[in-house]
Design an enzyme around this catalytic site. Structure first.
Site, PDB file in Angstrom:
ATOM      1  N   HIS A 298      48.847  48.413  31.876  1.00  0.00           N
ATOM      2  CA  HIS A 298      47.446  49.150  31.467  1.00  0.00           C
ATOM      3  C   HIS A 298      47.198  50.288  32.244  1.00  0.00           C
ATOM      4  CE1 HIS A 298      47.273  46.209  34.983  1.00  0.00           C
ATOM      5  NE2 HIS A 298      45.955  47.002  35.294  1.00  0.00           N
TER       6      HIS A 298
ATOM      7  N   HIS B  36      43.769  52.546  33.624  1.00  0.00           N
ATOM      8  CA  HIS B  36      42.236  52.408  34.059  1.00  0.00           C
ATOM      9  C   HIS B  36      41.577  53.614  33.679  1.00  0.00           C
ATOM     10  CE1 HIS B  36      42.687  49.145  36.989  1.00  0.00           C
ATOM     11  NE2 HIS B  36      43.739  49.303  37.046  1.00  0.00           N
TER      12      HIS B  36
HETATM   13  P1  AMP Z   1      45.718  46.094  38.390  1.00  0.00           P
HETATM   14  O1  AMP Z   1      45.333  46.025  39.818  1.00  0.00           O
HETATM   15  O2  AMP Z   1      45.968  47.533  37.845  1.00  0.00           O
HETATM   16  O3  AMP Z   1      46.745  45.224  37.808  1.00  0.00           O
HETATM   17  O4  AMP Z   1      44.205  45.880  37.638  1.00  0.00           O
HETATM   18  C1  AMP Z   1      44.003  44.766  37.168  1.00  0.00           C
HETATM   19  C2  AMP Z   1      42.530  44.947  36.655  1.00  0.00           C
HETATM   20  O5  AMP Z   1      42.317  43.957  35.678  1.00  0.00           O
HETATM   21  C3  AMP Z   1      41.484  44.774  37.779  1.00  0.00           C
HETATM   22  O6  AMP Z   1      40.704  45.748  37.965  1.00  0.00           O
HETATM   23  C4  AMP Z   1      40.576  43.520  37.310  1.00  0.00           C
HETATM   24  O7  AMP Z   1      39.446  43.648  37.612  1.00  0.00           O
HETATM   25  C5  AMP Z   1      40.932  43.513  35.865  1.00  0.00           C
HETATM   26  N1  AMP Z   1      40.738  42.190  35.214  1.00  0.00           N
HETATM   27  C6  AMP Z   1      41.419  40.988  35.653  1.00  0.00           C
HETATM   28  N2  AMP Z   1      41.198  40.038  34.965  1.00  0.00           N
HETATM   29  C7  AMP Z   1      40.391  40.562  33.825  1.00  0.00           C
HETATM   30  C8  AMP Z   1      39.637  39.899  32.823  1.00  0.00           C
HETATM   31  N3  AMP Z   1      40.030  38.799  32.480  1.00  0.00           N
HETATM   32  N4  AMP Z   1      38.933  40.685  31.991  1.00  0.00           N
HETATM   33  C9  AMP Z   1      38.659  42.067  32.360  1.00  0.00           C
HETATM   34  N5  AMP Z   1      39.279  42.505  33.541  1.00  0.00           N
HETATM   35  C10 AMP Z   1      40.308  41.965  34.145  1.00  0.00           C
END
Ligand code: AMP
Ligand code: ZN
Length: 137
Positions: free
Chosen positions: A101, A103
């Site tokens: 993903h 950001h």
């Molecule tokens: P990463 O550290 O790049 O893997 O980021 C994962 C991101 O996903 C974090 O910023 C979390 O806040 C976000 N996240 C985790 N679960 C959910 C969810 N159910 N809905 C929306 N965002 C999420």
């Protein structure tokens, strides 16, 4: 593709709710539920890939083109002064969800967030690193 146990695949299949902001072809974007700043958006491809290493170039292109459109919209909507585009790859880099993903993070002049801490290395060290990388390309 709904890979067993993947929370972002569950968001795609609506088994987990999310605040959708964008859907176009195989690209899907929704609000991070623990945003760095309001408007923090995550962009995923509908094909489950783990990170930048196993994501095909075509899928990465679609994600990045979406990041441009979404950056423009987030900047306008949040009246942001700037936008960070980020991608964490592998746990050592902070990746918590193993579905690749991007950001899109709105930034504000006075949001108090710091730039990452750069360190000083000599020109010789930088040259060595450039050579090591170029050998792998
Ligand atoms: P990463 O550290 O790049 O893997 O980021 C994962 C991101 O996903 C974090 O910023 C979390 O806040 C976000 N996240 C985790 N679960 C959910 C969810 N159910 N809905 C929306 N965002 C999420
Ligand atoms: Zn997934």
């Amino acid at each position: 593709v709904n890979v067993e146990g993947c929370i972002f695949c569950k968001i795609l299949s609506k088994d987990i709710p999310s605040e959708t902001v964008y859907e176009h072809g195989n690209v899907f974007a929704f609000l991070d539920n623990r945003p760095i700043n309001r408007g923090h958006t995550l962009i995923i491809h509908k094909h489950h890939h783990e990170d930048i290493f196993d994501t095909p170039e075509e899928d990465l292109k679609e994600m990045m083109v979406a990041a441009k459109h979404i950056s423009i919209a987030v900047r306008m909507a949040m009246k942001a002064d700037g936008i960070n585009i980020g991608m964490n790859n592998k746990p050592a880099a902070g990746q918590a969800v193993m579905h690749a993903h991007l950001h899109v993070i709105p930034r504000f002049e006075k949001d108090g967030l710091k730039h990452w801490p750069g360190k000083n290395y000599s020109p010789e060290e930088l040259k060595i690193d450039a050579e090591l990388i170029k050998k792998e390309l």
